[in-house]
Structures are given as C-alpha cells and as structure tokens.
Design an enzyme around this catalytic site. Structure first.
Site, PDB file in Angstrom:
ATOM      1  N   ASP A 137       0.806  -1.221   0.000  1.00 54.40           N
ATOM      2  CA  ASP A 137       0.000   0.000   0.000  1.00 54.40           C
ATOM      3  C   ASP A 137       0.840   1.273   0.000  1.00 54.40           C
ATOM      4  OD1 ASP A 137      -2.684  -1.001  -0.002  1.00 54.40           O
ATOM      5  OD2 ASP A 137      -2.350  -1.706   2.038  1.00 54.40           O
ATOM      6  N   ASP A 195      -6.814  -3.740  -5.819  1.00 55.75           N
ATOM      7  CA  ASP A 195      -6.397  -2.466  -5.225  1.00 55.75           C
ATOM      8  C   ASP A 195      -4.968  -2.098  -5.613  1.00 55.75           C
ATOM      9  OD1 ASP A 195      -8.123  -4.216  -3.729  1.00 55.75           O
ATOM     10  OD2 ASP A 195      -8.166  -2.800  -2.071  1.00 55.75           O
TER      11      ASP A 195
END
Length: 426
Positions: A137, A195
């Site tokens: 992330d 994602d």
C-alpha cells in the site's frame, strides 16, 4: 481568479439552486476542523466507529452468520461509548496518506495557506513509511501525500522519499509470477488484489524522477498480468487472485465483496482508475479499451438513482443496503480523466456520469455539515462489510478521491489535462 472558477464549479454541480459554499471551500473548512481535532502527532483519522448488527451483515451477504468474517473483527469491536468517535491509526495504516493528500488537494483547489501548512505537517509525519517493505500500500500512503507535495511544493527531500519508497515497493515484485505481491497474511500462496493497481502511480513518478525505466516497466508488467488474470468476460474484476510460484493461477475470490463471483463496487473503481492511469502513462490502446469496458460495465450495473453505488454491484437493491461513497468518488475521478482520452462526443457520456456523481456527493445527503461527521467531508461509505467493519461511515479515502475528482473537473473545464503528474520531473 481561482475563487471565480471554483464558484462556477459549484454552479455546475448544483445549478442555480446551489448551496452558499462551493464544494471546495466547504471541503476545506471541514478539513480544517478535522485537523483541529487530532489529539496529537502521529494520529491519522481513518473513519468513525459505527455500530453494526451481525444479523444485518448476514442479510446483506445472504448467508448464515457462522459462515462469514465478522468473527475476525469482533475482538476489535468498539465499546458502546466509542460509537461515532473517530477511529485513529498511526503511520503504518494503509490509509495514513489520505488526509495529508486531501489537504494538498484542498490547497490546490482553494489556495488556502492553512491547507498547505497542515498538509506539510502531516506529510512530514509519514517519513517512516518510506522505509517500510512489508506492505503493497506504499502508493496510497506516499504518493497521495508526498507525491502531491512534490507537485505543489517541490523539494529534493521529497524526491528522495518517493524513490526510496518505490524501491521498497518493487522489492515485492516476483519476475516469475509477474506481479507485485499484495498481502503477507492469509491462506494464499501469492495474493494480489485489484487495489494494487492504485499503487502503480508511485512507480511511474519514480521513473520520472530518476530517468530509470525499471519502475515503469514493473508497473506495466503488473498491469498486464492483472488484465489477463483478474477479469471476467463481462469486465468485472475479482478482488483477490492468488498465484503459484510459477505464476499460474492458484485461486480467484474476494475478501471484501459479497461473494467470490460478485462485483465488489470499490474494486471495480480501483480497476477503472488503474487502467485509465496506465493508458495515460504508456499510450497502450489495450489499457484504454479495458478502462472503457470497465466504465461501461459500471454504468450498466450501478442501479442506484443517484449513482452512488451500493457496497457491491451485486448487493440487494433495497433502500437499506449500504452505499459506498468512496466507490462513487473513485468512479468520478477516473471517468473525468477517461473522458479526456477520447473524442469529445465519445468522452461526454463519462464526463456527464462523473458530474452526476459529484453533484450527489456534494449534496447534503452525502456532504456533512461543518463540525459534524468527525471532520470527514463525506458520509455513507463502506469499508469491509463481510468483516462487519466500517459500514455506513465516513472514510478518509472517500474524501481524497472526491477532492481529486473536483480538481480534475476544474482542470478539464479550464481546458487543461485532468492531471498534472507530468510536473514531476528529474
């Protein structure tokens, strides 16, 4: 001049019955309030704690409570006194970069110095993220914060942070598998979530800063493998694809959607945004075609009247089904840029769709009154319904992509490219 243009943007969204404050000013005022409520350094507001019923979650999943995930989250369930209080996390949380990023975007929209000062302070608190190697992330965390800082207040120290972070991100790339690994937990051998398409922008920026194509090359390899393996024939995306050591598919499924074969709403937004960005960065027509297919699928499958989607595109079509404003904001941001990549007549339907979403998000139904909602701009997002987590609550990334969509719309109406990442140069 900026004030006049943004007032025009407010009229564009609301028509002649516009509320007094334009959307950018209203958002900046709310962010200023949110920053004033942060209890101390190193605390990043993520959401509000909201109550939820296991029975309601089971109803939405059309399953028995014993067969799904909320048991995992129950140990973290807030006490009754904590409901409607802000959920804070430290820099290690995947959402830590969104508030600094929102402040930079609010500064870009309004020119307000208080937004710039707060953005700078919170961005600096994320420096330790640039040394992390245990998460995919990093793009969310660093590109949204330091990346926007580099566009709007460039310095050599920011460049070093972005490149160091990009080096850590590409360390998670396995050339045999052909993608960047997402999680280091769970039953999967090599899980990759849709994602992850959102973290590629960090790599494109690192190539711009260094002149080294290795970051860009890895980003495009990841995009190619994901295009091949993550999508169904109807252009909906699986959430999680796990690979074997030789790069073949081990499994496909979901972690946050309704079912393995459903179309989790935010996941479709990650895909749309990611392939729109990849086309911008590479000019490869297959990415543009994929983005258009995904956008068309969303426009067909999103059945809500105001276009703010249910938490899953296969969710129950009922008034009580939770919405996901974060997915709606993502759709708007991506479709605004996508509209500029096509002839005007072809792109107009995407721009019109995005503007309708923004009009809904900027309305009192979704935009909170100043000083409420924990300081978050938007209401009615859903984090992970199968985990019973963050249901019908504000989320910091909903605010970020809403503001980014406003920036992009403002730029497009001025005849500029939707993004200005090209300002980042070696």
């Amino acid at each position: 001049m900026k004030k006049t243009l943004l007032s025009a943007l407010g009229m564009l969204l609301f028509g002649t019955t516009a509320v007094a404050a334009n959307p950018a000013d209203a958002a900046a005022d709310q962010l200023a309030y949110q920053v004033s409520q942060i209890p101390g350094p190193g605390k990043f507001p993520r959401a509000l704690f909201t109550d939820y019923s296991i029975g309601e979650v089971a109803y939405q999943l059309e399953r028995e409570p014993k067969d799904f995930y909320p048991q995992i989250e129950l140990r973290n369930h807030p006490t009754l006194k904590e409901f409607n209080t802000v959920r804070y996390h430290n820099y290690r949380d995947w959402t830590s970069g969104f508030l600094p990023g929102s402040l930079w975007l609010a500064y870009e929209l309004t020119g307000r110095d208080d937004m710039r000062r707060a953005a700078t302070e919170l961005t600096n608190q994320l420096l330790p993220v640039s040394y992390m190697k245990d998460t995919h992330d990093l793009g969310f965390m660093v590109n949204c914060s330091y990346g926007n800082a580099l566009r709007l207040a460039p310095s050599d120290s920011i460049k070093a942070v972005i490149v160091r972070t990009a080096d850590n991100l590409i360390s998670r790339f396995d050339p045999k598998v052909g993608v960047i690994r997402s999680w280091d937990f769970g039953p999967w051998n090599y899980p990759v979530i849709i994602d992850n398409m959102m973290n590629l922008e960090l790599l494109f920026n690192a190539s711009r800063l260094t002149g080294d194509s290795k970051y860009r090359d890895i980003a495009l390899k990841h995009a190619d493998k994901t295009l091949k393996c993550h999508f169904r024939p109807d252009f909906t995306s699986y959430h999680v694809v796990s690979y074997t050591p030789d790069g073949s598919i081990e499994s496909r499924g979901t972690f946050q959607g309704k079912a393995d074969e459903s179309a989790w709403s935010r996941g479709q937004g990650w895909a749309l945004y990611g392939y729109t960005e990849c086309y911008r960065e590479s000019g490869r027509k297959e990415y543009l075609e994929q983005a258009r297919h995904i956008a068309d699928m969303i426009m067909e499958r999103n059945v809500t009247e105001d276009l703010i989607p249910y938490w899953d595109l296969d969710a129950r079509n009922e008034p009580t089904t939770p919405r996901d404003a974060s997915a709606g904001a993502l759709y708007a941001a991506a479709m605004i840029e996508l509209s500029t990549m096509l002839p005007e007549k072809e792109g107009k339907k995407y721009l019109d769709y995005a503007e309708k979403i923004l009009a809904a998000l900027a309305s009192p139904q979704y935009t909170a009154e100043q000083g409420t909602n924990g300081g978050f701009i938007l209401k009615h997002s859903t984090g992970s319904l199968p985990h019973g987590s963050e249901i019908d609550t504000p989320l910091n990334y909903a605010d970020y992509y809403y503001l980014e969509a406003l920036v992009r719309l403002d730029r497009v109406k001025k005849g500029l490219p939707a993004t200005s990442w090209d300002k980042i140069k070696k």
